[in-house]
Scaffold this motif. Structure first.
Motif, PDB file in Angstrom:
ATOM      1  N   ARG A   2       0.840  -1.204   0.000  1.00  0.00           N
ATOM      2  CA  ARG A   2       0.000   0.000   0.000  1.00  0.00           C
ATOM      3  C   ARG A   2       0.868   1.244   0.000  1.00  0.00           C
ATOM      4  N   TRP A   3       0.875   1.948  -1.106  1.00  0.00           N
ATOM      5  CA  TRP A   3       1.594   3.220  -1.163  1.00  0.00           C
ATOM      6  C   TRP A   3       0.814   4.260  -0.377  1.00  0.00           C
ATOM      7  N   ARG A   4       1.502   4.998   0.511  1.00  0.00           N
ATOM      8  CA  ARG A   4       0.839   6.012   1.298  1.00  0.00           C
ATOM      9  C   ARG A   4       1.194   7.428   0.812  1.00  0.00           C
ATOM     10  N   PHE A   5       2.397   7.906   1.090  1.00  0.00           N
ATOM     11  CA  PHE A   5       2.774   9.232   0.603  1.00  0.00           C
ATOM     12  C   PHE A   5       4.272   9.429   0.776  1.00  0.00           C
ATOM     13  N   GLY A   6       4.816  10.406   0.066  1.00  0.00           N
ATOM     14  CA  GLY A   6       6.254  10.627   0.096  1.00  0.00           C
ATOM     15  C   GLY A   6       6.614  12.048   0.502  1.00  0.00           C
ATOM     16  N   LEU A   7       7.924  12.303   0.512  1.00  0.00           N
ATOM     17  CA  LEU A   7       8.456  13.639   0.753  1.00  0.00           C
ATOM     18  C   LEU A   7       9.547  13.901  -0.274  1.00  0.00           C
ATOM     19  N   MET A   8       9.404  14.999  -1.028  1.00  0.00           N
ATOM     20  CA  MET A   8      10.396  15.404  -2.015  1.00  0.00           C
ATOM     21  C   MET A   8      11.207  16.564  -1.445  1.00  0.00           C
ATOM     22  N   ILE A   9      12.536  16.408  -1.432  1.00  0.00           N
ATOM     23  CA  ILE A   9      13.406  17.437  -0.858  1.00  0.00           C
ATOM     24  C   ILE A   9      14.317  18.009  -1.936  1.00  0.00           C
ATOM     25  N   GLY A  10      14.270  19.317  -2.117  1.00  0.00           N
ATOM     26  CA  GLY A  10      15.166  19.997  -3.040  1.00  0.00           C
ATOM     27  C   GLY A  10      16.350  20.584  -2.289  1.00  0.00           C
ATOM     28  N   GLY A  11      17.515  20.577  -2.919  1.00  0.00           N
ATOM     29  CA  GLY A  11      18.709  21.088  -2.249  1.00  0.00           C
ATOM     30  C   GLY A  11      19.163  20.190  -1.124  1.00  0.00           C
ATOM     31  N   GLY A  12      18.911  18.882  -1.264  1.00  0.00           N
ATOM     32  CA  GLY A  12      19.211  17.943  -0.185  1.00  0.00           C
ATOM     33  C   GLY A  12      20.674  17.856   0.181  1.00  0.00           C
ATOM     34  N   GLY A  13      21.557  18.184  -0.765  1.00  0.00           N
ATOM     35  CA  GLY A  13      22.979  18.105  -0.493  1.00  0.00           C
ATOM     36  C   GLY A  13      23.435  19.010   0.633  1.00  0.00           C
ATOM     37  N   MET A  14      22.619  19.992   0.993  1.00  0.00           N
ATOM     38  CA  MET A  14      22.989  20.931   2.052  1.00  0.00           C
ATOM     39  C   MET A  14      22.618  20.420   3.444  1.00  0.00           C
ATOM     40  N   LEU A  15      21.895  19.318   3.504  1.00  0.00           N
ATOM     41  CA  LEU A  15      21.411  18.839   4.795  1.00  0.00           C
ATOM     42  C   LEU A  15      22.541  18.435   5.742  1.00  0.00           C
ATOM     43  N   LEU A  16      23.587  17.827   5.207  1.00  0.00           N
ATOM     44  CA  LEU A  16      24.661  17.361   6.078  1.00  0.00           C
ATOM     45  C   LEU A  16      25.450  18.506   6.697  1.00  0.00           C
ATOM     46  N   GLY A  17      25.833  19.462   5.856  1.00  0.00           N
ATOM     47  CA  GLY A  17      26.707  20.505   6.347  1.00  0.00           C
ATOM     48  C   GLY A  17      26.022  21.720   6.936  1.00  0.00           C
ATOM     49  N   ALA A  18      24.741  21.896   6.617  1.00  0.00           N
ATOM     50  CA  ALA A  18      24.074  23.142   7.033  1.00  0.00           C
ATOM     51  C   ALA A  18      22.737  22.910   7.735  1.00  0.00           C
ATOM     52  N   LYS A  19      22.524  21.711   8.266  1.00  0.00           N
ATOM     53  CA  LYS A  19      21.213  21.383   8.847  1.00  0.00           C
ATOM     54  C   LYS A  19      20.806  22.297   9.993  1.00  0.00           C
ATOM     55  N   ASP A  20      21.806  22.877  10.674  1.00  0.00           N
ATOM     56  CA  ASP A  20      21.498  23.737  11.826  1.00  0.00           C
ATOM     57  C   ASP A  20      21.450  25.224  11.471  1.00  0.00           C
ATOM     58  N   ALA A  21      21.674  25.539  10.193  1.00  0.00           N
ATOM     59  CA  ALA A  21      21.658  26.946   9.767  1.00  0.00           C
ATOM     60  C   ALA A  21      20.230  27.490   9.791  1.00  0.00           C
ATOM     61  N   PRO A  22      20.056  28.770  10.045  1.00  0.00           N
ATOM     62  CA  PRO A  22      18.704  29.358  10.101  1.00  0.00           C
ATOM     63  C   PRO A  22      17.876  29.123   8.844  1.00  0.00           C
TER      64      PRO A  22
END
Length: 227
Positions: A136-156
């Motif tokens: 049963r497929w429910r729903f997804g999440l599409m993230i743009g600019g994901g490459g920044m998550l590692l280095g800048a996740k805590d940035a404002p």
């Protein structure tokens, strides 16, 4: 008291453990956000499963109530190793017909482009996979600019993206626990960052990688297979 639900999280990144990936970061974050009395979680790497030939992940998926697949966008679709992993699982399901549950499936996909909607086709492939195995497929999440998550996740400027990710995990957890059939729409998240600066930083990253491999920036534009 209701029975504890089983969730399997699949890290679909083809990167080895020695090379940190956004998908591994998100997999660990998902586990920390959703583990509790109501849900038990097992995490697996698609890369390790394919290369080792182990069926441990497939057995866990077959016995699960829900599966969350987290992966990066590769050439506008799923990474090859993840595609192989899902194909092998579909074949495994056929050999175990009638013995497993009908799991709910969710997916998170992140891309290096600032536009999150580029991930849409990849999610449709996961939907097709669900139909193939009777899940049963429910729903997804599409993230743009994901490459920044590692280095800048805590940035404002990442606050909105991280907030959407937390909301997505919360909705998944509730959906697994309640087992409701209401329709849920795929969510979207993108980094609110100046587009020109984003691409300038991306190009700088490619040049730095070229130099670390003994190449010059102009070598990135070489076309060795053209006469």
């Amino acid at each position: 008291m209701s029975a504890q639900r089983k969730l399997v999280i699949i890290n679909g990144s083809p990167k080895p453990d020695s090379n940190p990936s956004v998908s591994e970061f998100l997999s660990a974050l998902a586990e920390s956000r959703m583990t509790g009395d109501e849900i038990s979680i097992a995490r697996f790497s698609a890369r390790k499963s394919v290369l080792s030939g182990s069926a441990e992940a497939y057995t866990a998926m077959l016995e699960s109530d829900a599966i969350l697949i987290i992966f990066p966008l590769y050439f506008f679709c799923l990474p090859g190793l993840l595609t192989r992993f899902l194909q092998d699982y579909a074949a495994f399901v056929k050999t175990q017909e009638g013995t497993g549950k009908v799991p709910r499936i969710y997916a998170m996909v992140n891309c290096g482009f600032p536009e999150d909607e580029i991930n849409g086709e990849a999610l449709r492939v996961v939907e097709s996979f669900c139909r193939a195995i009777g899940a049963r497929w429910r729903f997804g999440l599409m993230i743009g600019g994901g490459g920044m998550l590692l280095g800048a996740k805590d940035a404002p400027f990442m606050k909105g993206v991280m907030g959407t990710i937390d909301e997505y995990f919360s909705l998944i957890k509730n959906d697994i626990i309640t087992q409701k059939d209401s329709e849920l729409q795929t969510m979207r998240a993108y980094v609110k960052f100046p587009r020109k600066l984003y691409f300038m930083m991306g190009n700088l990253g490619w040049k730095m990688q070229a130099r670390s491999n003994g190449l010059k920036p102009r070598d990135l534009r070489r076309k060795p297979y053209q006469k």
